[in-house]
Motif scaffolding. Sequence first.
Motif, PDB file in Angstrom:
ATOM      1  N   LYS A 282       0.825  -1.212   0.000  1.00 18.02           N
ATOM      2  CA  LYS A 282       0.000   0.000   0.000  1.00 18.02           C
ATOM      3  C   LYS A 282       0.860   1.263   0.000  1.00 18.02           C
ATOM      4  N   GLU A 283       2.010   1.186  -0.629  1.00 14.99           N
ATOM      5  CA  GLU A 283       2.876   2.349  -0.814  1.00 14.99           C
ATOM      6  C   GLU A 283       2.630   2.937  -2.190  1.00 14.99           C
ATOM      7  N   MET A 284       2.467   4.244  -2.260  1.00 15.56           N
ATOM      8  CA  MET A 284       2.265   4.899  -3.544  1.00 15.56           C
ATOM      9  C   MET A 284       3.621   5.112  -4.217  1.00 15.56           C
ATOM     10  N   VAL A 285       3.793   4.498  -5.385  1.00 12.35           N
ATOM     11  CA  VAL A 285       5.086   4.531  -6.065  1.00 12.35           C
ATOM     12  C   VAL A 285       5.076   5.382  -7.335  1.00 12.35           C
ATOM     13  N   TRP A 286       3.887   5.831  -7.741  1.00 15.00           N
ATOM     14  CA  TRP A 286       3.777   6.683  -8.937  1.00 15.00           C
ATOM     15  C   TRP A 286       2.438   7.397  -8.886  1.00 15.00           C
ATOM     16  N   LYS A 287       2.406   8.612  -9.436  1.00 19.33           N
ATOM     17  CA  LYS A 287       1.140   9.321  -9.545  1.00 19.33           C
ATOM     18  C   LYS A 287       1.152  10.230 -10.761  1.00 19.33           C
ATOM     19  N   TYR A 288      -0.048  10.528 -11.251  1.00 23.01           N
ATOM     20  CA  TYR A 288      -0.246  11.407 -12.404  1.00 23.01           C
ATOM     21  C   TYR A 288      -1.248  12.472 -12.009  1.00 23.01           C
ATOM     22  N   THR A 289      -0.957  13.730 -12.345  1.00 24.28           N
ATOM     23  CA  THR A 289      -1.787  14.847 -11.874  1.00 24.28           C
ATOM     24  C   THR A 289      -2.337  15.697 -13.015  1.00 24.28           C
ATOM     25  N   GLY A 290      -2.407  15.147 -14.228  1.00 27.72           N
ATOM     26  CA  GLY A 290      -2.856  15.922 -15.380  1.00 27.72           C
ATOM     27  C   GLY A 290      -4.356  15.863 -15.598  1.00 27.72           C
TER      28      GLY A 290
END
Length: 312
Positions: A282-290
Motif C-alpha cells: 500500500k505504498e504509492m510509487v507513482w502518480k499522475y496529476t494531469g
Amino acid sequence: MNNFKKVILSVLCTCLGTGFSLNAGTKKDKTITHSVFIAGPQFTGIIDEQGEVVWDSGRSGARDGYVLPNGNVLVCWGDEVKEFDKDKNVIFSYKKRQTEGKVELGTAVRLENGNTLITESSNDMPRLLEVDKSGNIIVSVPLQPETDNVHMQTRMARKLSSGNYLVPHLLAFAVKEYTPSGEVVNVFKTDRPELGGKEAENWPFTAIRLKNGNTLINLTHGNKTIEVNKKGEIVWKVSNEDFEEKPFQDPCGAQRLPNGNTVIASYGAKEGIKLFELNRKKEMVWKYTGYKVHDFQILTTNGVPVKGTPMK
C-alpha cells in the motif's frame, strides 16, 4: 502528431526519458514512468512518459477503451464505440440502440474471437453484447442490474476465460458473473458489514479477474479498492485511511500490472492526483496529476511495453 504509426511506435517501443508527474514512493522504489491511454471527461487519447499528448481522439468523455496489439485504438463513449486505425480512420463502429427510453454504452473490449464486448444499459432492455467486425450483434446477454437508473446500472464488463462474463452493478452493490444465456452463477456483494454496509456507498465500478482467480474491485463512492478470493473473502483492501493524501476520489478504472502493483483512477479528483500506483504494501510509487481519468491503460513502464493482455 500526424503520423499515427510513429506515435504508437514511440509510445510502445521507445524509451521516453525521465518521466512526469511522478512519485518515487519509498527510497527502495526505482523511479517509475508510464505512458498511458486515457479515457476521460477532458481528454481521450495517449500521453507519453513525459506527460505529452502523442495521440488525441478528438473527442472527450470516453468511458472505456484499449490500445490494441496492432496499434489501433478502441474507444467507448456513452453513445458509440469506435476503432481507429493508424491513419485515424474509423474501421469499426457501433451506435447505441435507438429507443424511446434512455440508453448508455459503458464497455468496449476486443475479444480473442474478434468480436467487441459492449454493455448497453437501458430502461427496457439492459444487456451485454458481442458485436462482430461488421457491427452485427452475435451474442446478447440480458443483465440484472436491479435498478431502472440507467446511468447507475453497470460499467466495465469483462469476458472470462470460461466464456462467462463479469459485470459490476453499482446500485445492486454486486459484481455478478453471467453465463452466455444470462444465468447468474456467482455474486460478490459489496454492501457487506465489514465494508460499512449500504451507507458506505460501495458501488462496484470495475471488476477484474486476476490470474490467481481473485477479483479486483474498485468501489466508487466508497473510495476504496478490494481484492476478493473465489469465496468472496476480502484478501486485500486499500482506502483513504491508508494515505495522508486521500487519493481515493470516486475511483473508477483500475489495472493490475504484471509486477503485482495496482493502478487506480481517481475520477472525482478536480485537482491533484488523477492516477496512482500502489504496491502490495500500500505504498504509492507513482502518480499522475494531469487530465481527469475515467478509465485508462498503462502502455509502457520506463520505456518498456507492458506485456500480456492488460488486466483492466
